[in-house]
Design an enzyme around this catalytic site. Structure first.
Site, PDB file in Angstrom:
ATOM      1  N   GLN A 224     -15.920  13.415 -78.798  1.00 21.76           N
ATOM      2  CA  GLN A 224     -16.506  14.527 -79.539  1.00 21.76           C
ATOM      3  C   GLN A 224     -16.880  14.048 -80.939  1.00 21.76           C
ATOM      4  O   GLN A 224     -16.093  13.378 -81.612  1.00 21.76           O
ATOM      5  CB  GLN A 224     -15.492  15.659 -79.651  1.00 21.76           C
ATOM      6  CG  GLN A 224     -14.984  16.190 -78.327  1.00 21.76           C
ATOM      7  CD  GLN A 224     -15.922  17.214 -77.729  1.00 21.76           C
ATOM      8  OE1 GLN A 224     -15.865  18.376 -78.063  1.00 21.76           O
ATOM      9  NE2 GLN A 224     -16.791  16.769 -76.849  1.00 21.76           N
TER      10      GLN A 224
ATOM     11  N   GLU B  28      -5.480  23.066 -73.162  1.00 19.81           N
ATOM     12  CA  GLU B  28      -6.693  22.251 -73.250  1.00 19.81           C
ATOM     13  C   GLU B  28      -6.516  20.871 -72.602  1.00 19.81           C
ATOM     14  O   GLU B  28      -5.436  20.467 -72.199  1.00 19.81           O
ATOM     15  CB  GLU B  28      -7.138  22.093 -74.711  1.00 19.81           C
ATOM     16  CG  GLU B  28      -7.385  23.409 -75.424  1.00 19.81           C
ATOM     17  CD  GLU B  28      -7.788  23.225 -76.886  1.00 19.81           C
ATOM     18  OE1 GLU B  28      -7.552  22.140 -77.449  1.00 19.81           O
ATOM     19  OE2 GLU B  28      -8.352  24.171 -77.467  1.00 19.81           O
TER      20      GLU B  28
ATOM     21  N   ASP C 184     -11.789  14.632 -79.714  1.00 17.85           N
ATOM     22  CA  ASP C 184     -11.315  14.264 -78.383  1.00 17.85           C
ATOM     23  C   ASP C 184     -12.075  13.093 -77.757  1.00 17.85           C
ATOM     24  O   ASP C 184     -13.311  13.096 -77.715  1.00 17.85           O
ATOM     25  CB  ASP C 184     -11.458  15.445 -77.425  1.00 17.85           C
ATOM     26  CG  ASP C 184     -10.775  16.699 -77.905  1.00 17.85           C
ATOM     27  OD1 ASP C 184     -10.188  16.681 -78.990  1.00 17.85           O
ATOM     28  OD2 ASP C 184     -10.838  17.707 -77.177  1.00 17.85           O
TER      29      ASP C 184
ATOM     30  N   SER D 177     -15.498  19.041 -74.556  1.00 12.93           N
ATOM     31  CA  SER D 177     -14.863  17.916 -73.869  1.00 12.93           C
ATOM     32  C   SER D 177     -15.040  17.910 -72.359  1.00 12.93           C
ATOM     33  O   SER D 177     -15.312  18.931 -71.725  1.00 12.93           O
ATOM     34  CB  SER D 177     -13.373  17.885 -74.196  1.00 12.93           C
ATOM     35  OG  SER D 177     -13.164  17.499 -75.520  1.00 12.93           O
TER      36      SER D 177
END
Length: 550
Positions: A132, A292, A116, A173
């Site tokens: 990430q 998410e 991410d 994240s």
């Protein structure tokens, strides 16, 4: 357990990273590499060391500046700890960023598995991109925040990792925010503080067992180059399940900060603050079909600054349009399905899981621009990295018969990578065979414009990827499935950006976009007609893209 002692008198600790199939290290292959300073654990990672590694990664030693460190290895062949090397030079310094599998026009890390995008912001002429990253493996784990900077959105320099895992968990994240008004009071010497909001993913590592997912902050007082974790973390304690992925923006109309986080299933929660440090819970919103990585941004409709709306985005690409009434988000639409959800799949329900995921927009961009980057989930079988980020895309809100809708198009800065160009207008299908080879490559930015005929398929391939449009059923057929795409007139226009790990497509003036996470055949740079009626006219342009690393 085996252990060695090193002196951190050079830049890197070099680590031989073994190749692992799949997204995670099999349990039986996990080794634990721990770093102790003065008897205290300061870093710990799950690794799979190998005497014949896929790549040599690096652990930055500058923060220890000449200190003595004790390294411990548990599990597997513990004698491999002897391979660890303190050095001022990377093992792959001569080939770095020139590997045959590395994308030319997309962000990738030096080493490791990236996912991410996080913390995107602009300040003092520099774009900052975080993501990430598992620096010590080619799958999920050891989650750091990678940090890269750019002056033009297209040429990037990787810096030492911004956030490292600790006893609170892996660094999952979040986002970035520039506190221009110093509402937090943490600015120094007139420099606005920059915040990274992240998710300490408790219990995702041995070191953090028993901890929850919470929301935390790290602060920079030097313009976003170095960050320190806030001493009074967490700023938002655990609420539900694995609550995560904070997105924080300034609401200028109501003069407060807004945070939206993912809770569970398709539930998201708003929180509100005056100073970025103390947050009060607000309403819960469901974004059907999403999970998410929320995004939240403000856009004018048709560039009319008196008609500004907030867009709440959930991964992969569903969104809602609304406004704030004080500290309350008021949706003005139901969930609007993004292109990846407009699918009639001939393969499986998983076909909707295409390349673009976890999209995030930059904070503090000049001129009110909204630019978004997503993660492309391509699995790469060789080289020192895996997966990449999308090209930067510019978002707008436009009026349609169904109401305001987002358009997504490549940012203008993508043109800066154009090396050479070729085009033709009003020609037939045979013209593809006449494109000089020097204008073709692995990375290309192409626009096709076909004059459609009723009931006549348009089928062509780009670098071996078959693309079909059927005007009769209004479907765009791709290797991952068939997508609903109704066009207003008798013209089918499609922009296609290819690279070594992706194919990105844009149609219907930006109202349709899709990313294929794929590795095209590196020897196939062709553009070929497959099924085109001889009477179909074609306008075409291709721009060969040069390497962003040059």
């Amino acid at each position: 357990m085996r252990q060695i002692t090193i002196t951190a008198d050079k830049k890197y600790l070099l680590i031989p990273v073994g190749n692992v199939k799949g997204w995670t290290i099999p349990a039986e292959s996990i080794q634990y590499l721990s770093i102790y300073q003065n008897g205290s654990l300061v870093e710990e990672y799950e690794v799979c060391l190998d005497a014949s590694p896929r790549c040599w990664s690096c652990l930055y030693l500058e923060r220890y500046a000449g200190e003595t460190l004790e390294l411990r290895l548990e599990g597997g062949d513990e004698s491999l700890i002897e391979l660890l090397e303190v050095s001022d030079t990377l093992k792959d310094a001569d080939t770095l960023y020139r590997e045959p599998m590395r994308p030319l026009a997309h962000i990738t890390p030096m080493h490791g598995f990236m996912n991410d995008p996080n913390g995107l912001f602009y300040l003092n002429g520099k774009y900052h991109c975080f993501a990430q990253l598992n620096p010590y493996g080619l799958g999920v784990g050891n989650t750091h925040w990678m940090h890269m900077v750019s002056s033009d959105l297209m040429h990037w320099q990787e810096l030492p990792y911004a956030l490292l895992p600790d006893e609170t968990g892996r660094m999952y994240s979040g986002c970035g925010a520039v506190d221009l008004q110093n509402t937090s009071g943490l600015g120094k010497d007139g420099i606005p503080p920059v915040f990274l909001f992240y998710t300490p993913a408790g219990s995702k590592s041995r070191w953090s067992r028993g901890k929850y997912f919470e929301i935390a902050a790290a602060v920079s007082t030097d313009g976003g180059m170095h960050f320190e974790k806030y001493a009074q973390n967490p700023i938002v304690q655990h609420i539900a399940y694995m609550n995560r992925d904070p997105k924080v923006v300034w609401d200028d109309q109501n003069q407060n900060w807004v945070m939206v986080i993912f809770l569970d299933n398709d539930r998201y929660m708003f929180l509100y603050s005056d100073n970025l440090l103390h947050w009060e819970q607000g309403e819960t919103i469901r974004i059907r079909g999403s999970a998410e990585c929320p995004d939240l941004f403000n856009l004018p409709i048709d560039n009319d600054m008196t008609q500004r709306k907030w867009v709440l985005w959930g991964s992969t690409d569903n969104y809602m349009i609304g406004h704030f009434e004080g500290r309350h988000f008021v949706p003005e639409t139901d969930v609007i399905e993004g292109p990846t959800h407009r699918i009639d799949s001939a393969y499986s329900l998983e076909a909707r899981s295409t390349g673009g995921y976890a999209a995030q927009t930059f904070a503090n961009l000049p001129n009110g621009r909204v630019i978004q980057i997503s993660w492309i989930r391509t699995v790469v079988s060789q080289g020192p990295f895996s997966s990449c980020l999308s090209i930067p895309n510019e978002l707008r809100l436009v009026s349609t018969e169904q109401g305001p809708r987002l358009t997504v198009k490549p940012a203008a800065e993508v043109k800066d990578l154009r090396e050479c160009s070729y085009s033709f207008v009003g020609r037939g299908l045979e013209e593809f065979e006449r494109i000089p080879r020097e204008y073709l490559g692995e990375a290309m930015d192409m626009t096709f414009k076909f004059s459609m005929k009723p009931d006549k398929l348009i089928a062509f391939s780009v670098r071996g990827v078959l693309i079909v449009y059927d005007p009769k059923i209004e479907r765009l057929l791709l290797p991952v499935g068939a997508y609903k795409l109704a066009l207003k007139d008798d013209t089918f226009e499609l922009r296609v950006v290819t690279d070594r790990c992706s194919v990105e497509l844009y149609a219907d003036d930006g109202k349709f976009n899709l990313t294929l996470a794929t590795v095209p055949d590196p020897t196939d740079i062709s553009i070929l007609p497959v099924l085109l009626d001889p009477g179909i006219g074609i306008d075409f342009e291709v721009h060969k893209l040069k390497s962003m690393w040059e």
